[in-house]
Design a protein around this motif. Structure first.
Motif, PDB file in Angstrom:
ATOM      1  N   GLY A   1     -77.847 -21.778 -36.085  1.00  0.00           N
ATOM      2  CA  GLY A   1     -78.786 -22.248 -37.092  1.00  0.00           C
ATOM      3  C   GLY A   1     -78.346 -23.482 -37.851  1.00  0.00           C
ATOM      4  O   GLY A   1     -79.099 -24.000 -38.681  1.00  0.00           O
ATOM      5  N   LYS A   2     -77.152 -23.976 -37.590  1.00  0.00           N
ATOM      6  CA  LYS A   2     -76.644 -25.144 -38.307  1.00  0.00           C
ATOM      7  C   LYS A   2     -76.632 -26.360 -37.388  1.00  0.00           C
ATOM      8  O   LYS A   2     -76.188 -26.279 -36.243  1.00  0.00           O
ATOM      9  N   ARG A   3     -77.108 -27.476 -37.916  1.00  0.00           N
ATOM     10  CA  ARG A   3     -77.112 -28.704 -37.144  1.00  0.00           C
ATOM     11  C   ARG A   3     -75.701 -29.294 -37.101  1.00  0.00           C
ATOM     12  O   ARG A   3     -75.113 -29.576 -38.141  1.00  0.00           O
ATOM     13  N   ILE A   4     -75.179 -29.495 -35.886  1.00  0.00           N
ATOM     14  CA  ILE A   4     -73.824 -30.020 -35.710  1.00  0.00           C
ATOM     15  C   ILE A   4     -73.835 -31.532 -35.528  1.00  0.00           C
ATOM     16  O   ILE A   4     -72.919 -32.225 -35.973  1.00  0.00           O
ATOM     17  N   VAL A   5     -74.863 -32.056 -34.876  1.00  0.00           N
ATOM     18  CA  VAL A   5     -75.019 -33.500 -34.677  1.00  0.00           C
ATOM     19  C   VAL A   5     -76.325 -33.938 -35.333  1.00  0.00           C
ATOM     20  O   VAL A   5     -77.194 -33.111 -35.608  1.00  0.00           O
ATOM     21  N   PRO A   6     -76.507 -35.242 -35.593  1.00  0.00           N
ATOM     22  CA  PRO A   6     -77.753 -35.681 -36.230  1.00  0.00           C
ATOM     23  C   PRO A   6     -78.976 -35.359 -35.372  1.00  0.00           C
ATOM     24  O   PRO A   6     -78.871 -35.211 -34.146  1.00  0.00           O
ATOM     25  N   PRO A   7     -80.166 -35.246 -35.983  1.00  0.00           N
ATOM     26  CA  PRO A   7     -81.375 -34.885 -35.240  1.00  0.00           C
ATOM     27  C   PRO A   7     -81.682 -35.812 -34.070  1.00  0.00           C
ATOM     28  O   PRO A   7     -82.274 -35.386 -33.079  1.00  0.00           O
ATOM     29  N   TRP A   8     -81.274 -37.073 -34.172  1.00  0.00           N
ATOM     30  CA  TRP A   8     -81.569 -38.065 -33.134  1.00  0.00           C
ATOM     31  C   TRP A   8     -80.495 -38.130 -32.055  1.00  0.00           C
ATOM     32  O   TRP A   8     -80.682 -38.779 -31.018  1.00  0.00           O
ATOM     33  N   TRP A   9     -79.365 -37.464 -32.268  1.00  0.00           N
ATOM     34  CA  TRP A   9     -78.198 -37.708 -31.431  1.00  0.00           C
ATOM     35  C   TRP A   9     -78.408 -37.357 -29.962  1.00  0.00           C
ATOM     36  O   TRP A   9     -78.172 -38.178 -29.065  1.00  0.00           O
ATOM     37  N   VAL A  10     -78.829 -36.140 -29.681  1.00  0.00           N
ATOM     38  CA  VAL A  10     -78.927 -35.697 -28.290  1.00  0.00           C
ATOM     39  C   VAL A  10     -79.920 -36.551 -27.510  1.00  0.00           C
ATOM     40  O   VAL A  10     -79.665 -36.927 -26.355  1.00  0.00           O
ATOM     41  N   ALA A  11     -81.054 -36.872 -28.124  1.00  0.00           N
ATOM     42  CA  ALA A  11     -82.054 -37.689 -27.437  1.00  0.00           C
ATOM     43  C   ALA A  11     -81.486 -39.046 -27.035  1.00  0.00           C
ATOM     44  O   ALA A  11     -81.742 -39.544 -25.930  1.00  0.00           O
ATOM     45  N   GLN A  12     -80.703 -39.665 -27.912  1.00  0.00           N
ATOM     46  CA  GLN A  12     -80.110 -40.962 -27.589  1.00  0.00           C
ATOM     47  C   GLN A  12     -78.961 -40.820 -26.595  1.00  0.00           C
ATOM     48  O   GLN A  12     -78.840 -41.591 -25.645  1.00  0.00           O
ATOM     49  N   ALA A  13     -78.111 -39.827 -26.821  1.00  0.00           N
ATOM     50  CA  ALA A  13     -76.920 -39.677 -25.980  1.00  0.00           C
ATOM     51  C   ALA A  13     -77.274 -39.397 -24.536  1.00  0.00           C
ATOM     52  O   ALA A  13     -76.549 -39.800 -23.613  1.00  0.00           O
ATOM     53  N   THR A  14     -78.392 -38.712 -24.316  1.00  0.00           N
ATOM     54  CA  THR A  14     -78.781 -38.312 -22.963  1.00  0.00           C
ATOM     55  C   THR A  14     -79.924 -39.164 -22.414  1.00  0.00           C
ATOM     56  O   THR A  14     -80.605 -38.775 -21.474  1.00  0.00           O
ATOM     57  N   ALA A  15     -80.130 -40.344 -23.002  1.00  0.00           N
ATOM     58  CA  ALA A  15     -81.131 -41.291 -22.516  1.00  0.00           C
ATOM     59  C   ALA A  15     -80.430 -42.483 -21.868  1.00  0.00           C
ATOM     60  O   ALA A  15     -79.242 -42.719 -22.089  1.00  0.00           O
ATOM     61  N   ARG A  16     -81.158 -43.226 -21.075  1.00  0.00           N
ATOM     62  CA  ARG A  16     -80.609 -44.404 -20.400  1.00  0.00           C
ATOM     63  C   ARG A  16     -80.389 -45.520 -21.415  1.00  0.00           C
ATOM     64  O   ARG A  16     -81.333 -46.136 -21.900  1.00  0.00           O
ATOM     65  N   GLU A  17     -79.131 -45.753 -21.764  1.00  0.00           N
ATOM     66  CA  GLU A  17     -78.783 -46.795 -22.724  1.00  0.00           C
ATOM     67  C   GLU A  17     -78.360 -48.087 -22.036  1.00  0.00           C
ATOM     68  O   GLU A  17     -78.420 -49.158 -22.628  1.00  0.00           O
ATOM     69  N   ILE A  18     -77.894 -47.966 -20.780  1.00  0.00           N
ATOM     70  CA  ILE A  18     -77.423 -49.160 -20.073  1.00  0.00           C
ATOM     71  C   ILE A  18     -77.551 -48.939 -18.572  1.00  0.00           C
ATOM     72  O   ILE A  18     -77.460 -47.803 -18.089  1.00  0.00           O
ATOM     73  N   ASP A  19     -77.774 -50.025 -17.848  1.00  0.00           N
ATOM     74  CA  ASP A  19     -77.833 -50.000 -16.393  1.00  0.00           C
ATOM     75  C   ASP A  19     -76.412 -49.853 -15.856  1.00  0.00           C
ATOM     76  O   ASP A  19     -75.527 -50.621 -16.204  1.00  0.00           O
ATOM     77  N   ASN A  20     -76.207 -48.846 -15.014  1.00  0.00           N
ATOM     78  CA  ASN A  20     -74.872 -48.663 -14.430  1.00  0.00           C
ATOM     79  C   ASN A  20     -74.884 -48.725 -12.911  1.00  0.00           C
ATOM     80  O   ASN A  20     -73.952 -48.298 -12.252  1.00  0.00           O
ATOM     81  N   GLY A  21     -75.973 -49.238 -12.358  1.00  0.00           N
ATOM     82  CA  GLY A  21     -76.031 -49.407 -10.920  1.00  0.00           C
ATOM     83  C   GLY A  21     -76.685 -48.275 -10.167  1.00  0.00           C
ATOM     84  O   GLY A  21     -76.862 -48.363  -8.955  1.00  0.00           O
ATOM     85  N   THR A  22     -77.054 -47.182 -10.856  1.00  0.00           N
ATOM     86  CA  THR A  22     -77.751 -46.078 -10.191  1.00  0.00           C
ATOM     87  C   THR A  22     -79.234 -46.419 -10.096  1.00  0.00           C
ATOM     88  O   THR A  22     -79.733 -47.264 -10.837  1.00  0.00           O
ATOM     89  N   PRO A  23     -79.963 -45.760  -9.190  1.00  0.00           N
ATOM     90  CA  PRO A  23     -81.383 -46.085  -9.030  1.00  0.00           C
ATOM     91  C   PRO A  23     -82.167 -45.863 -10.318  1.00  0.00           C
ATOM     92  O   PRO A  23     -81.973 -44.878 -11.010  1.00  0.00           O
ATOM     93  N   ALA A  24     -83.047 -46.793 -10.622  1.00  0.00           N
ATOM     94  CA  ALA A  24     -83.913 -46.648 -11.795  1.00  0.00           C
ATOM     95  C   ALA A  24     -84.805 -45.424 -11.604  1.00  0.00           C
ATOM     96  O   ALA A  24     -85.215 -45.135 -10.486  1.00  0.00           O
TER      97      ALA A  24
END
Length: 395
Positions: free
Chosen positions: A303-326
Motif C-alpha cells: 500500500g505504500k508508494r516506493i517510487v514516484p507515480p511516473w517512474w515505472v511508466a518512464q523507466a519501462t518506455a523507449r527512451e533511446i534507440d539501441n538498435g533493436t527493431p522499432a
C-alpha cells in the motif's frame, strides 16, 4: 546516423567489469570473467551458490511474504521453433533452464525447475541487477534523496567533477547515453571492461569511480546508446551516496521487506565493498517473479508508494534507440521489446519479461552454454511467445 552498439554484443558482455568483485579465496581469485568459461556442472552449482564464490552483502527479507497463489488451471503449452514442436520440458532440458515461472493476473500458471535446483535455491542475476538498481534510483527520488532525474551526476558523486561526466545527468546514465568512451569487449584484454574497477587505486574513492573519471568523452551526452556495465556500477555508487547507506540495505528497505520477498537476496560487492550496480544479485525464482509484479504494480509495496507515480511508466518506455527493431529500444536499465513488453535481461539466459496489457510475467533462469547467441535468444523468444499465445487463447 547514431552509432549503435548491437543488442547481441551488449547482452553478451552484460556480466560486468571483469575484475570488479572479490573472490572469497584470495589465494585462488575468481574474476567474474571466469564465469564465462565455467563448465556446465560448475554453472549449475555456482550460479545458485555465488555467495560462496565471491564476497557479497545480504539483502534481508522481512517477516511477511507476498503470496503467489497457484491458479486452478495450469498451462503446459507447446510452441514451434526451428521447424520442431517443443514442449516446455523439452525446451528446459535442451536450453539448460533451471527455473521457469509464469504469472497471469498475479497467479502462478506454470512453475518448473531443472538442473537440480529447488524452489528455495537462489540463482544469480547477471545484468537483471541493472533493473533493480534503476528501481532504487526511483526510490531515492521518491524519498527526496535524489532531487531530480535531470540532476548532474556530479551532484551525488563529486569525485567526477572535471571529468567527462561533467554535465551528464542521472537520466542520461540510466539510458546508457553518458557519451563517455567505453569499450566492453571481453575478447580484448585491454578493453575497459577488462581493466575497470579491479583494485582500489585511490584510497577512499570507489575503484569504478577512479577508473571511469579518467575516460574521455566520445559523444554528446544523451545522443548515443553505448552499453556500459561499469557505468551501471557507477549508478549504484550514486544511489548509495545519495541515500547514505549500502545498496543491499536500501534494497531491503525498499523492495525485499515491504514487498515480501520469500528469501534473503545476495548482492556481489566490488573491491571497495560497494555492491555492483550492474550485476550479481541472487534471488529465488519466485522472488524474480515478485520483482516483476512489484514493477507491474507501479512500484507500490504493501500500500505504500516506493517510487514516484511516473517512474515505472518512464523507466519501462523507449527512451533511446539501441538498435533493436522499432518500436523496441531501451528505457532506464530496462529493455523494451517491439511487442509492447519490457524486460530485465542477463547473460546465460536470465530474464524477467512483462506484458503489461496481458498482466503476464514470464521469468527464466538458465545456464546457457554461451553468454548469448542468436539461436539461444530466438529459442527463448519462441518459448515466450508460445506461452503468451497459450495465455491469450485460453488454451
Amino acid at each position: 546516423m547514431r552509432k549503435i552498439v548491437g543488442l547481441a554484443l551488449a547482452l553478451a558482455l552484460g556480466a560486468g567489469a571483469a575484475g570488479a568483485q572479490v573472490s572469497l579465496d584470495p589465494a585462488s581469485p575468481a574474476p567474474i570473467a571466469s564465469i564465462l568459461g565455467w563448465s556446465p556442472e560448475r554453472q549449475a552449482s555456482g550460479y545458485r551458490d555465488i555467495e560462496h564464490v565471491f564476497k557479497t552483502h545480504t539483502i534481508k527479507r522481512g517477516k511477511t511474504v507476498h503470496p503467489l497463489p497457484v491458479a486452478a488451471k495450469q498451462i503446459d503449452p507447446t510452441f514451434t521453433y526451428d521447424g520442431k514442436t517443443w514442449t516446455i520440458d523439452a525446451y528446459m532440458k535442451a536450453y539448460r533452464v533451471s527455473g521457469l515461472l509464469v504469472l497471469k493476473d498475479g497467479k502462478i500458471v506454470l512453475e518448473k525447475y531443472g538442473l537440480g535446483r529447488k524452489p528455495t535455491d537462489r540463482w544469480t542475476s547477471f545484468s537483471v541487477a541493472k533493473s533493480v538498481t534503476s528501481t532504487l534510483v526511483g526510490a531515492a527520488i521518491q524519498d527526496g534523496k535524489i532531487k531530480s532525474i535531470n540532476d548532474p551526476v556530479t551532484t551525488y558523486i563529486p569525485e567526477l567533477k572535471g571529468s567527462a561526466y561533467e554535465g551528464v545527468t542521472v537520466r542520461q546514465m540510466l539510458m546508457m547515453s553518458s557519451g563517455v568512451k567505453w569499450n566492453e569487449n571481453y575478447t580484448d584484454p585491454k578493453s575497459d571492461v577488462a581493466l575497470a574497477g579491479g583494485t582500489v587505486a585511490e584510497p577512499g574513492v570507489n575503484p569504478m569511480v577512479s577508473y571511469l573519471r579518467k575516460l574521455p568523452r566520445a559523444h554528446e551526452p544523451g545522443t548515443t546508446f553505448n552499453y556500459n556495465t561499469g557505468e551501471t556500477d557507477l549508478v549504484g555508487v550514486l544511489v548509495s551516496k545519495a541515500v547514505g547507506e549500502p545498496l543491499a540495505q536500501y534494497a531491503s528497505e525498499k523492495i525485499w521487506r515491504p514487498y515480501g520477498m520469500d528469501e534473503d537476496g545476495i548482492w556481489m560487492t566490488d573491491p571497495g565493498g560497494q555492491e555492483r550496480g550492474g550485476t550479481g544479485i541472487s534471488m529465488t525464482l519466485r522472488d524474480y517473479a515478485r520483482l516483476g509484479l512489484f514493477i507491474e504494480g507501479g512500484g507500490v509495496a504493501n500500500g505504500k508508494r516506493i517510487v514516484p507515480p511516473w517512474w515505472v511508466a518512464q523507466a519501462t518506455a523507449r527512451e533511446i534507440d539501441n538498435g533493436t527493431p522499432a518500436p523496441g529500444g531501451y528505457g532506464y536499465f530496462w529493455w523494451i521489446r517491439p511487442n509492447g513488453a519490457y524486460e530485465a535481461v542477463g547473460i546465460f539466459g536470465q530474464s524477467v519479461t512483462t506484458f503489461p496489457a496481458d498482466r503476464l510475467i514470464i521469468v527464466q533462469n538458465a545456464a546457457w552454454p554461451a553468454p548469448t547467441g542468436k539461436a539461444l535468444s530466438a529459442a527463448r523468444n519462441a518459448m515466450i511467445e508460445g506461452i503468451r499465445k497459450a495465455i491469450v487463447s485460453g488454451s
